[in-house]
Design a protein around this motif. Structure first.
Motif, PDB file in Angstrom:
ATOM      1  N   ALA A   1       0.823  -1.205   0.000  1.00 23.05           N
ATOM      2  CA  ALA A   1       0.000   0.000   0.000  1.00 23.05           C
ATOM      3  C   ALA A   1       0.860   1.259   0.000  1.00 23.05           C
ATOM      4  N   ARG A   2       1.990   1.194   0.709  1.00 26.35           N
ATOM      5  CA  ARG A   2       2.783   2.432   0.812  1.00 26.35           C
ATOM      6  C   ARG A   2       3.378   2.838  -0.522  1.00 26.35           C
TER       7      ARG A   2
ATOM      8  N   LYS B   1      -2.601  -6.576  -3.542  1.00 24.11           N
ATOM      9  CA  LYS B   1      -2.715  -7.859  -2.873  1.00 24.11           C
ATOM     10  C   LYS B   1      -3.959  -8.578  -3.424  1.00 24.11           C
TER      11      LYS B   1
ATOM     12  N   ASP C   1       8.461   1.585  -4.770  1.00 22.96           N
ATOM     13  CA  ASP C   1       7.978   1.132  -3.467  1.00 22.96           C
ATOM     14  C   ASP C   1       8.739   1.873  -2.374  1.00 22.96           C
ATOM     15  N   ASP C   2       8.264   1.732  -1.141  1.00 22.16           N
ATOM     16  CA  ASP C   2       8.942   2.453  -0.050  1.00 22.16           C
ATOM     17  C   ASP C   2      10.207   1.729   0.403  1.00 22.16           C
TER      18      ASP C   2
ATOM     19  N   ALA D   1      13.264  -4.847   1.346  1.00 25.81           N
ATOM     20  CA  ALA D   1      13.749  -5.611   2.501  1.00 25.81           C
ATOM     21  C   ALA D   1      14.298  -6.946   1.994  1.00 25.81           C
ATOM     22  N   THR D   2      13.490  -8.028   2.026  1.00 28.33           N
ATOM     23  CA  THR D   2      13.982  -9.312   1.504  1.00 28.33           C
ATOM     24  C   THR D   2      13.952  -9.354  -0.025  1.00 28.33           C
ATOM     25  N   GLY D   3      13.175  -8.447  -0.631  1.00 29.67           N
ATOM     26  CA  GLY D   3      13.059  -8.424  -2.088  1.00 29.67           C
ATOM     27  C   GLY D   3      11.920  -9.266  -2.632  1.00 29.67           C
TER      28      GLY D   3
ATOM     29  N   THR E   1       8.652  -8.942  -2.409  1.00 28.46           N
ATOM     30  CA  THR E   1       7.556  -8.162  -2.994  1.00 28.46           C
ATOM     31  C   THR E   1       7.923  -7.666  -4.393  1.00 28.46           C
TER      32      THR E   1
HETATM   33  C1  PRP Z   1       6.280  -3.726   3.020  1.00 27.06           C
HETATM   34  C2  PRP Z   1       6.923  -2.638   2.184  1.00 27.06           C
HETATM   35  C3  PRP Z   1       7.339  -3.351   0.924  1.00 27.06           C
HETATM   36  C4  PRP Z   1       7.648  -4.738   1.419  1.00 27.06           C
HETATM   37  C5  PRP Z   1       9.132  -4.959   1.499  1.00 27.06           C
HETATM   38  O1  PRP Z   1       4.986  -3.907   2.590  1.00 27.06           O
HETATM   39  O2  PRP Z   1       5.996  -1.588   1.918  1.00 27.06           O
HETATM   40  O3  PRP Z   1       6.301  -3.398  -0.033  1.00 27.06           O
HETATM   41  O4  PRP Z   1       7.077  -4.872   2.732  1.00 27.06           O
HETATM   42  O5  PRP Z   1       9.439  -6.227   1.993  1.00 27.06           O
HETATM   43  P1  PRP Z   1      10.167  -7.355   1.157  1.00 27.06           P
HETATM   44  O6  PRP Z   1      11.285  -6.702   0.366  1.00 27.06           O
HETATM   45  O7  PRP Z   1      10.685  -8.268   2.224  1.00 27.06           O
HETATM   46  O8  PRP Z   1       9.167  -7.997   0.268  1.00 27.06           O
HETATM   47  P2  PRP Z   1       3.808  -4.578   3.427  1.00 27.06           P
HETATM   48  O9  PRP Z   1       3.576  -5.938   2.884  1.00 27.06           O
HETATM   49  O10 PRP Z   1       4.073  -4.411   4.874  1.00 27.06           O
HETATM   50  O11 PRP Z   1       2.564  -3.756   2.937  1.00 27.06           O
HETATM   51  P3  PRP Z   1       1.954  -2.282   3.143  1.00 27.06           P
HETATM   52  O12 PRP Z   1       2.753  -1.349   2.283  1.00 27.06           O
HETATM   53  O13 PRP Z   1       0.606  -2.528   2.611  1.00 27.06           O
HETATM   54  O14 PRP Z   1       2.013  -1.935   4.604  1.00 27.06           O
END
Ligand code: PRP
Length: 177
Positions: free
Chosen positions: A63-64, A85, A124-125, A128-130, A132
């Motif tokens: 969402a962010r 999602k 995206d914001d 992290a693990t990549g 998403t």
């Molecule tokens: C968070 C963030 C990224 C993702 C990064 O989203 O906004 O999209 O996790 O993590 P990754 O690199 O390990 O995949 P989240 O699923 O918390 O969703 P949101 O933005 O809807 O809060």
């Protein structure tokens, strides 16, 4: 990269210890979004990258990512496409499941989101693990979009997200503001 911009953005990201669970240091972008100067600078930087990379659409990840990608698309004079999602988009969709720390999640994009030959910037914001972004890039390929690049606000350098994405980028740049 722009050190002055990075410093401004960093100064508006708040570290929240033990959220959403003990041991996790959450990066809260609410102060950045609430600060007109920092939000405008971020939006402009994303729009500049979209134009420089020859994007024809800006894609935001729920969402962010939406909050960053949509104004950047507007500022660049481009359209916006959401990756959502599962179960939120009507009509025909492509879906891609990916592993989370516990369990899995599915992302979707509408099958008719892109015309032939479109080049997309993914925003995206956090990287992290990549997981998403990797799933999103697979979806975009399925939907027939060409990748212009990926730009994230921040990258958690202690996680191997960048390495995980290496095989998904097709030579496009992965940039962190
Ligand atoms: C968070 C963030 C990224 C993702 C990064 O989203 O906004 O999209 O996790 O993590 P990754 O690199 O390990 O995949 P989240 O699923 O918390 O969703 P949101 O933005 O809807 O809060």
């Amino acid at each position: 990269s722009d050190p002055a911009l990075a410093e401004l953005l960093n100064s508006r990201i708040r570290d929240v210890p033990d959220y959403p669970k003990p041991g996790v240091l959450f990066k809260d972008i609410a102060p950045l979004l609430a600060d007109a100067e920092a939000f405008a600078a971020l939006t402009q930087a994303l729009a500049d990258r979209a134009k420089a990379l020859g994007a024809t659409k800006v894609v935001g990840l729920e969402a962010r990512g939406f909050v960053l990608a949509a104004p950047a698309a507007f500022a660049a004079g481009l359209g916006f496409v959401p990756i959502r999602k599962a179960g939120k988009l009507p009509g025909e969709v492509f879906g891609k499941s990916y592993d989370l720390e516990y369990g899995s999640a599915t992302l979707e994009v509408q099958c008719d989101a892109f015309s032939p030959g479109e080049r997309v910037l993914v925003v995206d914001d956090v990287l992290a693990t990549g997981g998403t972004i990797a799933a999103s890039l697979d979806l975009l390929r399925q939907a027939g979009a060409q990748l212009a690049g990926v730009v994230v606000l921040m990258e958690l350098g202690f996680l191997p997200g960048r390495e995980r994405l290496a095989g998904h980028l097709d030579g496009a740049p992965l940039e962190t503001l």
